[in-house]
Motif scaffolding. Structure first.
Motif, PDB file in Angstrom:
ATOM      1  N   MET A  64      76.701  22.256  39.812  1.00 37.22           N
ATOM      2  CA  MET A  64      78.120  21.940  39.682  1.00 37.22           C
ATOM      3  C   MET A  64      78.916  23.056  39.001  1.00 37.22           C
ATOM      4  O   MET A  64      80.123  22.919  38.813  1.00 37.22           O
ATOM      5  N   GLN A  65      78.267  24.157  38.664  1.00 35.04           N
ATOM      6  CA  GLN A  65      78.934  25.241  37.943  1.00 35.04           C
ATOM      7  C   GLN A  65      80.181  25.745  38.673  1.00 35.04           C
ATOM      8  O   GLN A  65      81.221  25.964  38.055  1.00 35.04           O
ATOM      9  N   LYS A  66      80.110  25.918  39.991  1.00 37.34           N
ATOM     10  CA  LYS A  66      81.265  26.405  40.750  1.00 37.34           C
ATOM     11  C   LYS A  66      82.443  25.438  40.663  1.00 37.34           C
ATOM     12  O   LYS A  66      83.594  25.859  40.560  1.00 37.34           O
ATOM     13  N   VAL A  67      82.165  24.159  40.694  1.00 34.99           N
ATOM     14  CA  VAL A  67      83.221  23.155  40.596  1.00 34.99           C
ATOM     15  C   VAL A  67      83.850  23.184  39.203  1.00 34.99           C
ATOM     16  O   VAL A  67      85.071  23.118  39.053  1.00 34.99           O
ATOM     17  N   ASN A  68      83.015  23.312  38.174  1.00 37.37           N
ATOM     18  CA  ASN A  68      83.525  23.381  36.803  1.00 37.37           C
ATOM     19  C   ASN A  68      84.453  24.574  36.619  1.00 37.37           C
ATOM     20  O   ASN A  68      85.520  24.461  36.005  1.00 37.37           O
ATOM     21  N   VAL A  69      84.060  25.717  37.161  1.00 33.13           N
ATOM     22  CA  VAL A  69      84.888  26.920  37.058  1.00 33.13           C
ATOM     23  C   VAL A  69      86.203  26.707  37.810  1.00 33.13           C
ATOM     24  O   VAL A  69      87.281  27.057  37.311  1.00 33.13           O
ATOM     25  N   LYS A  70      86.125  26.115  38.992  1.00 34.66           N
ATOM     26  CA  LYS A  70      87.329  25.868  39.805  1.00 34.66           C
ATOM     27  C   LYS A  70      88.331  25.013  39.037  1.00 34.66           C
ATOM     28  O   LYS A  70      89.517  25.344  38.945  1.00 34.66           O
ATOM     29  N   TYR A  71      87.871  23.892  38.487  1.00 37.07           N
ATOM     30  CA  TYR A  71      88.786  22.997  37.776  1.00 37.07           C
ATOM     31  C   TYR A  71      89.224  23.571  36.431  1.00 37.07           C
ATOM     32  O   TYR A  71      90.353  23.321  35.995  1.00 37.07           O
ATOM     33  N   SER A  72      88.367  24.316  35.775  1.00 35.76           N
ATOM     34  CA  SER A  72      88.769  24.972  34.525  1.00 35.76           C
ATOM     35  C   SER A  72      89.895  25.965  34.781  1.00 35.76           C
ATOM     36  O   SER A  72      90.868  26.028  34.028  1.00 35.76           O
ATOM     37  N   ASN A  73      89.772  26.736  35.861  1.00 32.59           N
ATOM     38  CA  ASN A  73      90.831  27.684  36.212  1.00 32.59           C
ATOM     39  C   ASN A  73      92.116  26.965  36.609  1.00 32.59           C
ATOM     40  O   ASN A  73      93.215  27.411  36.291  1.00 32.59           O
ATOM     41  N   MET A  74      91.977  25.859  37.320  1.00 33.70           N
ATOM     42  CA  MET A  74      93.143  25.130  37.805  1.00 33.70           C
ATOM     43  C   MET A  74      93.880  24.409  36.667  1.00 33.70           C
ATOM     44  O   MET A  74      95.100  24.395  36.614  1.00 33.70           O
ATOM     45  N   LEU A  75      93.130  23.820  35.734  1.00 36.25           N
ATOM     46  CA  LEU A  75      93.736  23.003  34.687  1.00 36.25           C
ATOM     47  C   LEU A  75      93.882  23.719  33.349  1.00 36.25           C
ATOM     48  O   LEU A  75      94.620  23.250  32.480  1.00 36.25           O
ATOM     49  N   GLY A  76      93.193  24.837  33.205  1.00 34.07           N
ATOM     50  CA  GLY A  76      93.160  25.524  31.917  1.00 34.07           C
ATOM     51  C   GLY A  76      94.492  26.054  31.441  1.00 34.07           C
ATOM     52  O   GLY A  76      94.725  26.177  30.242  1.00 34.07           O
ATOM     53  N   HIS A  77      95.402  26.359  32.335  1.00 27.33           N
ATOM     54  CA  HIS A  77      96.680  26.946  31.929  1.00 27.33           C
ATOM     55  C   HIS A  77      97.695  25.918  31.419  1.00 27.33           C
ATOM     56  O   HIS A  77      98.764  26.285  30.953  1.00 27.33           O
ATOM     57  N   PHE A  78      97.384  24.629  31.476  1.00 24.55           N
ATOM     58  CA  PHE A  78      98.338  23.622  31.035  1.00 24.55           C
ATOM     59  C   PHE A  78      98.508  23.583  29.517  1.00 24.55           C
ATOM     60  O   PHE A  78      99.551  23.245  29.028  1.00 24.55           O
ATOM     61  N   ASP A  79      97.460  23.900  28.770  1.00 25.41           N
ATOM     62  CA  ASP A  79      97.522  23.959  27.305  1.00 25.41           C
ATOM     63  C   ASP A  79      98.133  22.688  26.715  1.00 25.41           C
ATOM     64  O   ASP A  79      99.163  22.721  26.047  1.00 25.41           O
ATOM     65  N   LEU A  80      97.499  21.555  27.003  1.00 31.08           N
ATOM     66  CA  LEU A  80      97.983  20.267  26.532  1.00 31.08           C
ATOM     67  C   LEU A  80      97.416  19.935  25.159  1.00 31.08           C
ATOM     68  O   LEU A  80      96.248  20.195  24.873  1.00 31.08           O
ATOM     69  N   GLY A  81      98.236  19.330  24.323  1.00 27.01           N
ATOM     70  CA  GLY A  81      97.770  18.821  23.038  1.00 27.01           C
ATOM     71  C   GLY A  81      97.168  17.437  23.219  1.00 27.01           C
ATOM     72  O   GLY A  81      97.265  16.826  24.286  1.00 27.01           O
ATOM     73  N   TRP A  82      96.537  16.937  22.149  1.00 29.06           N
ATOM     74  CA  TRP A  82      95.894  15.622  22.236  1.00 29.06           C
ATOM     75  C   TRP A  82      96.878  14.518  22.586  1.00 29.06           C
ATOM     76  O   TRP A  82      96.555  13.605  23.346  1.00 29.06           O
ATOM     77  N   ASN A  83      98.087  14.575  22.032  1.00 25.44           N
ATOM     78  CA  ASN A  83      99.064  13.536  22.335  1.00 25.44           C
ATOM     79  C   ASN A  83      99.453  13.568  23.811  1.00 25.44           C
ATOM     80  O   ASN A  83      99.651  12.516  24.431  1.00 25.44           O
ATOM     81  N   GLU A  84      99.549  14.742  24.390  1.00 23.63           N
ATOM     82  CA  GLU A  84      99.871  14.856  25.808  1.00 23.63           C
ATOM     83  C   GLU A  84      98.707  14.396  26.686  1.00 23.63           C
ATOM     84  O   GLU A  84      98.914  13.733  27.709  1.00 23.63           O
ATOM     85  N   ILE A  85      97.497  14.729  26.295  1.00 27.02           N
ATOM     86  CA  ILE A  85      96.312  14.274  27.034  1.00 27.02           C
ATOM     87  C   ILE A  85      96.236  12.748  27.013  1.00 27.02           C
ATOM     88  O   ILE A  85      95.979  12.110  28.037  1.00 27.02           O
ATOM     89  N   LEU A  86      96.494  12.149  25.855  1.00 25.90           N
ATOM     90  CA  LEU A  86      96.475  10.689  25.751  1.00 25.90           C
ATOM     91  C   LEU A  86      97.582  10.064  26.598  1.00 25.90           C
ATOM     92  O   LEU A  86      97.368   9.042  27.260  1.00 25.90           O
TER      93      LEU A  86
END
Length: 138
Positions: A64-86
Motif C-alpha cells: 500500500m506504500q504507493k497509495v499512502n504516498v499518493k494520498y499524502s501528496n494530495m492531502l498534505g498541503h491542506f495543513d489542517l489543525g485539530w479543530n479543523e480535522i474534527l
C-alpha cells in the motif's frame, strides 16, 4: 471547510427529500433507532475502533506504500489543525450517515448502499487495485 459545511447541510436535505417522497424511508426512526442510545454508542465505538484498526493494518502493508504516498501528496498541503480535522470529520460523519443510512439504505439495502458509498469515495478503482483493496477492507 465550505465543502464540509455543504456536506453537513446538503446531504441531510437530500435525505429529507427522500423521507418526504418515499414510503420506505423513515428518517426519524433512522436517527433515533430501535435500540437504546447507549447500546448504539457502545456498538459504534467498538465497531469504529475495530474498523479503524483493520484500515490501519491494511494501509500499513508494504504493497500500500504507493497509495499512502499518493494520498499524502494530495492531502498534505491542506495543513489542517485539530479543530479543523474534527470539524471536517463531524460534518462528513453526520451528513453522510443521514443520507446513506437514513435515506438510501432503506431504499437500496445494505450491500448496494455500501458499494455505492465506497464507489463515490473513489475506492473502487479499476486502474489501481491497491485502492480497491482499501475500499473493500473498509
Amino acid at each position: 471547510m465550505k465543502l464540509s459545511l455543504a456536506t453537513l447541510v446538503g446531504m441531510p436535505l437530500v435525505a429529507l427529500i427522500f423521507d418526504q417522497f418515499s414510503e420506505s424511508v423513515d428518517l426519524a426512526a433512522a436517527i433515533t433507532g430501535f435500540v437504546p442510545l447507549w447500546r448504539q454508542l457502545l456498538a459504534g465505538i467498538i465497531l469504529g475502533v475495530g474498523g479503524a484498526a483493520i484500515a490501519h493494518i491494511v494501509i500499513a502493508m508494504p504493497f500500500m506504500q504507493k497509495v499512502n504516498v499518493k494520498y499524502s501528496n494530495m492531502l498534505g498541503h491542506f495543513d489542517l489543525g485539530w479543530n479543523e480535522i474534527l470539524f471536517v470529520s463531524f460534518c462528513a460523519g453526520v451528513g453522510e450517515e443521514l443520507l446513506f443510512r437514513g435515506a438510501l439504505q432503506p431504499l437500496m439495502g445494505i450491500p448496494l448502499t455500501s458499494v455505492f458509498f465506497v464507489a463515490i469515495h473513489g475506492y473502487l478503482n479499476p486502474t489501481d487495485w491497491r485502492i480497491s483493496v482499501y475500499g473493500i477492507a473498509l
